[in-house]
Design a protein around this motif. Sequence first.
Motif, short mmCIF file in Angstrom:
data_model
loop_
_atom_site.label_atom_id
_atom_site.label_comp_id
_atom_site.label_asym_id
_atom_site.label_seq_id
_atom_site.Cartn_x
_atom_site.Cartn_y
_atom_site.Cartn_z
N MET A 1 0.61 -1.26 0.43
CA MET A 1 0.03 -0.01 -0.25
C MET A 1 0.85 1.20 -0.09
N GLN A 2 0.68 2.38 -0.22
CA GLN A 2 1.04 3.33 -1.16
C GLN A 2 0.51 4.58 -0.50
N LYS A 3 1.23 5.85 -0.36
CA LYS A 3 0.27 7.05 0.04
C LYS A 3 0.50 8.06 0.00
N LEU A 4 -0.58 8.83 -0.71
CA LEU A 4 -0.15 9.88 -1.30
C LEU A 4 -0.65 11.21 0.16
N THR A 5 0.39 12.32 0.13
CA THR A 5 0.18 12.86 1.51
C THR A 5 -0.18 14.76 0.39
N ARG A 6 -1.50 15.24 0.29
CA ARG A 6 -1.07 16.56 -0.10
C ARG A 6 -1.69 17.08 0.99
N ILE A 7 -0.74 18.24 1.22
CA ILE A 7 -0.83 19.18 2.33
C ILE A 7 -0.50 20.30 1.48
N THR A 8 -1.59 21.52 2.12
CA THR A 8 -2.08 22.36 1.45
C THR A 8 -1.75 23.55 3.17
N LEU A 9 -1.36 24.63 2.65
CA LEU A 9 -0.95 25.54 3.41
C LEU A 9 -2.01 26.53 3.73
N SER A 10 -1.81 27.65 4.41
CA SER A 10 -3.16 28.71 4.55
C SER A 10 -2.75 29.34 4.04
N SER A 11 -1.58 29.93 3.29
CA SER A 11 -1.42 30.26 1.90
C SER A 11 -1.88 29.76 1.13
N GLY A 12 -2.63 28.71 0.67
CA GLY A 12 -2.81 27.91 -1.07
C GLY A 12 -1.54 27.49 -1.58
N GLU A 13 -0.25 27.73 -1.22
CA GLU A 13 0.41 26.56 -1.42
C GLU A 13 0.51 25.20 -0.91
N MET A 14 0.41 24.47 -2.05
CA MET A 14 0.53 22.89 -2.01
C MET A 14 1.25 21.94 -2.14
N ILE A 16 2.86 17.50 -2.49
CA ILE A 16 2.34 16.09 -3.02
C ILE A 16 3.28 15.76 -2.28
N TYR A 17 3.01 14.15 -1.27
CA TYR A 17 4.57 13.37 -1.00
C TYR A 17 3.86 11.96 -1.38
N LEU A 18 4.97 11.09 -1.86
CA LEU A 18 4.60 9.76 -1.90
C LEU A 18 5.57 9.22 -0.97
N ASP A 19 5.00 8.47 -0.03
CA ASP A 19 5.32 7.61 1.01
C ASP A 19 6.06 8.54 1.69
N GLY A 20 5.96 9.82 1.94
CA GLY A 20 6.76 10.83 2.52
C GLY A 20 7.73 11.30 1.75
N TRP A 21 7.75 11.01 0.38
CA TRP A 21 9.02 11.49 -0.40
C TRP A 21 8.17 12.62 -0.88
N VAL A 68 7.72 22.00 6.10
CA VAL A 68 6.56 22.21 6.21
C VAL A 68 6.79 20.16 6.85
N ALA A 69 7.37 19.44 5.26
CA ALA A 69 7.28 17.77 6.06
C ALA A 69 7.32 17.32 6.93
N ASP A 70 8.30 18.31 8.00
CA ASP A 70 9.67 18.11 8.99
C ASP A 70 8.13 17.52 9.85
#
Length: 154
Positions: A1-14, A16-21, A68-70
């Motif tokens: 199983m793999q996981k995408l993580t979409r991080i959206t900042l309050s500034s609107g910037e975004m 994408i990380y795949l399994d933390g990468w 941010v990712a840290d």
Amino acid sequence: MQKLTRITLSSGEMAIYLDGWYLISTEPGDRADGLDDIITGLLSIPGMTLQDIDAPCPAHEDWCWNDVADGVFAARQPDAGECTVAAFTDRLSRYPADALCCGTFWLREDFLALDASLTDEQIRLAMKVAQKNHDAAIGLNWDVLQMAIDSVKS
């Protein structure tokens, strides 16, 4: 199983990380349409999941996505003293099952082989000492484990 993580900042910037990468991110003022297309495409891969995270934009000007990712992924890292199968399993779950890796781990029985009188609490503390003081040039070996045991018993 793999996981995408979409991080959206309050500034609107975004980003994408795949399994933390890190994969890709937007710059200030960019539209996120392209990122949404990437996510849609990647979600068509069997076993792919998506986690959405909203985060504040870092206050300092020279921030980068790793800052941010840290913070986002830190909760998924085992504590330096958390020596359980669950902690290792959680850490390894960030990677696909066929990802190459190399490592060694030690169990309760290994510590008892060195000193059969150890209590579970002493073993936990010795594991914590060994992990906290890990030197990659030496590794975790029988001598290092014995030193960790000696330190908790003295």
